[in-house]
Design a protein around this motif. Structure first.
Motif, PDB file in Angstrom:
ATOM      1  N   ARG A  38       0.029  -5.952 -14.737  1.00 40.08           N
ATOM      2  CA  ARG A  38      -0.931  -5.127 -15.822  1.00 40.08           C
ATOM      3  C   ARG A  38      -2.344  -6.004 -15.463  1.00 40.08           C
ATOM      4  O   ARG A  38      -3.187  -5.067 -15.655  1.00 40.08           O
ATOM      5  CB  ARG A  38      -0.423  -5.338 -17.270  1.00 40.08           C
TER       6      ARG A  38
ATOM      7  N   CYS B 151      -2.727   4.061  -4.104  1.00 38.86           N
ATOM      8  CA  CYS B 151      -3.023   2.596  -3.828  1.00 38.86           C
ATOM      9  C   CYS B 151      -2.933   1.837  -5.142  1.00 38.86           C
ATOM     10  O   CYS B 151      -2.471   0.815  -5.171  1.00 38.86           O
ATOM     11  CB  CYS B 151      -4.407   2.569  -3.076  1.00 38.86           C
ATOM     12  N   TRP B 152      -3.763   2.364  -6.017  1.00 38.51           N
ATOM     13  CA  TRP B 152      -3.729   1.470  -7.287  1.00 38.51           C
ATOM     14  C   TRP B 152      -2.466   1.287  -7.997  1.00 38.51           C
ATOM     15  O   TRP B 152      -2.020   0.250  -8.510  1.00 38.51           O
ATOM     16  CB  TRP B 152      -4.943   2.308  -8.088  1.00 38.51           C
ATOM     17  N   LYS B 153      -1.648   2.336  -8.198  1.00 40.94           N
ATOM     18  CA  LYS B 153      -0.498   2.356  -8.800  1.00 40.94           C
ATOM     19  C   LYS B 153       0.613   1.257  -8.026  1.00 40.94           C
ATOM     20  O   LYS B 153       1.428   0.592  -8.584  1.00 40.94           O
ATOM     21  CB  LYS B 153       0.084   3.759  -9.086  1.00 40.94           C
ATOM     22  N   ASN B 154       0.213   1.572  -6.663  1.00 41.70           N
ATOM     23  CA  ASN B 154       1.365   0.685  -5.878  1.00 41.70           C
ATOM     24  C   ASN B 154       1.258  -0.697  -6.007  1.00 41.70           C
ATOM     25  O   ASN B 154       2.132  -1.594  -5.953  1.00 41.70           O
ATOM     26  CB  ASN B 154       1.008   1.290  -4.545  1.00 41.70           C
ATOM     27  N   PHE B 155      -0.116  -1.013  -6.019  1.00 41.57           N
ATOM     28  CA  PHE B 155      -0.406  -2.664  -6.085  1.00 41.57           C
ATOM     29  C   PHE B 155       0.028  -2.964  -7.562  1.00 41.57           C
ATOM     30  O   PHE B 155       0.262  -4.212  -7.635  1.00 41.57           O
ATOM     31  CB  PHE B 155      -2.073  -2.908  -6.009  1.00 41.57           C
ATOM     32  N   ALA B 156      -0.382  -2.341  -8.605  1.00 43.41           N
ATOM     33  CA  ALA B 156       0.276  -2.477  -9.953  1.00 43.41           C
ATOM     34  C   ALA B 156       1.550  -2.950  -9.991  1.00 43.41           C
ATOM     35  O   ALA B 156       2.304  -3.620 -10.902  1.00 43.41           O
ATOM     36  CB  ALA B 156      -0.135  -1.421 -10.977  1.00 43.41           C
TER      37      ALA B 156
ATOM     38  N   HIS C  89      -3.281  -6.749 -12.495  1.00 43.80           N
ATOM     39  CA  HIS C  89      -3.750  -6.331 -11.271  1.00 43.80           C
ATOM     40  C   HIS C  89      -4.303  -7.579 -10.471  1.00 43.80           C
ATOM     41  O   HIS C  89      -3.737  -8.740 -10.323  1.00 43.80           O
ATOM     42  CB  HIS C  89      -4.798  -5.042 -11.287  1.00 43.80           C
ATOM     43  N   PHE C  90      -5.701  -7.501  -9.880  1.00 44.92           N
ATOM     44  CA  PHE C  90      -6.105  -8.320  -9.024  1.00 44.92           C
ATOM     45  C   PHE C  90      -6.513  -9.704  -9.748  1.00 44.92           C
ATOM     46  O   PHE C  90      -7.001 -10.527  -8.911  1.00 44.92           O
ATOM     47  CB  PHE C  90      -7.242  -7.416  -8.083  1.00 44.92           C
TER      48      PHE C  90
ATOM     49  N   ASN D 277       4.057   1.281  -1.298  1.00 44.15           N
ATOM     50  CA  ASN D 277       5.083   1.111  -2.207  1.00 44.15           C
ATOM     51  C   ASN D 277       6.414   0.921  -1.447  1.00 44.15           C
ATOM     52  O   ASN D 277       7.379   1.433  -2.083  1.00 44.15           O
ATOM     53  CB  ASN D 277       5.277   1.899  -3.339  1.00 44.15           C
TER      54      ASN D 277
ATOM     55  N   ARG E 296       0.751  -1.167   0.171  1.00 47.60           N
ATOM     56  CA  ARG E 296      -0.088  -0.044   0.015  1.00 47.60           C
ATOM     57  C   ARG E 296       0.833   1.398   0.211  1.00 47.60           C
ATOM     58  O   ARG E 296       0.505   2.199  -0.716  1.00 47.60           O
ATOM     59  CB  ARG E 296      -1.008  -0.012   1.065  1.00 47.60           C
TER      60      ARG E 296
END
Length: 287
Positions: free
Chosen positions: A259, A249-254, A261-262, A234, A232
């Motif tokens: 590509r 959050c979104w970019k950190n998990f990416a 993601h989840f 990075n 969360r």
């Protein structure tokens, strides 16, 4: 003289560390596989059939088989996928023009390495975006295999929690008080005074399985929630307070999941290319 003595002590410590890890890593891998298969077989073929009907058994079998597949699949992928600097193609072994100041020198490897790369004493090499060395996967967790480690910890926690609930219900069904550590002494006394009044074999079996199951929930559970906290931000384990690379959050998990993601939640075999090669990192200061 003092410097030579410090170097000698350091070399001795490194040799001891390698000697210990030469057997702890294989032992931890074996323990992971053994406990996963044991609880899968024990619950699917012994515990659940005594509590559910045919339909319930079928649904339980499908769900738990999928969970075990993801535990072992992510464990294997995390163990086999390397994140060392040596995995980089030759053209990326040196900094791009204008980024020389971002790279740093590693005395052990005797070369410059990319930002966020750090030396692992166990693997004896620098790891791209090194998080930590994990004996449970017998590998360093870094840039290329971080995704597999996160899902391995998640599915190990999920599977162990389901097994814990099932084993608790099984104990209650057999009137075994596994939640009271002291009740076992009373059962031993009752068996001593009245032979045959207690099924001691079942009592010991259910209690032992249940208590080991608790540990099997806690360890991967702590790892998983720690990973969520770090991803969360990075950040990585050895520098968890660093927010330099926090892109949201979104970019950190990416950065970890790639590509897709989840969707990687579904299977370790899903291909999900990472957004960078592990040598160049965008920080929140230059977004």
């Amino acid at each position: 003289m003092a410097s030579q003595e410090e170097n000698r002590i350091s070399r001795i410590k490194d040799r001891l560390l390698k000697a210990v890890d030469s057997w702890t890593d294989p032992l931890a891998i074996f323990l992971n596989i053994f406990l996963t298969l044991f609880y899968y077989l024990y619950d699917v073929f012994y515990v659940v059939p005594q509590m559910l009907g045919t339909t319930g058994n079928a649904v339980h079998f499908v769900v738990t088989t999928w969970i075990v597949y993801n535990i072992l699949g992510n464990l294997r992928a995390c163990s086999k996928t390397k994140s060392s600097v040596d995995t980089l193609p030759p053209e990326l072994m040196q900094p791009a023009k204008g980024e020389e100041h971002l790279w740093h020198s590693c005395e052990k490897c005797q070369r410059t390495v990319p930002p966020r790369s750090w030396h692992c004493k166990v693997c004896n090499i620098c790891i791209l975006k090194r998080d930590h060395h994990c004996s449970f996967v017998a590998n360093c967790v870094g840039h290329n295999n971080h995704r597999y480690f996160m899902w391995f910890a998640f599915y190990a926690t999920l599977g162990s929690t389901i097994a814990l609930v099932e084993n608790l219900l099984f104990a209650l069904r057999n009137k075994i008080s596994v939640l009271s550590l002291f009740s076992f002494n009373g059962l031993l006394l009752a068996e001593y005074l009245h032979r045959g009044s207690v099924n001691m074999a079942l009592e010991v079996q259910v209690r032992l399985v249940f208590y080991v199951n608790i540990c099997a929930v806690l360890f991967p559970g702590l790892l998983f929630f720690q990973q969520i906290f770090l991803i969360r931000r990075n950040a990585v384990m050895h520098n968890s307070s660093d927010r330099t690379y926090d892109l949201g959050c979104w970019k950190n998990f990416a950065q970890v999941l790639g590509r897709r993601h989840f969707w990687t939640f579904l299977s370790p075999s899903i291909k999900s290319p990472l957004p960078n090669d592990g040598t160049q990192w965008q920080s929140k200061h230059n977004v």
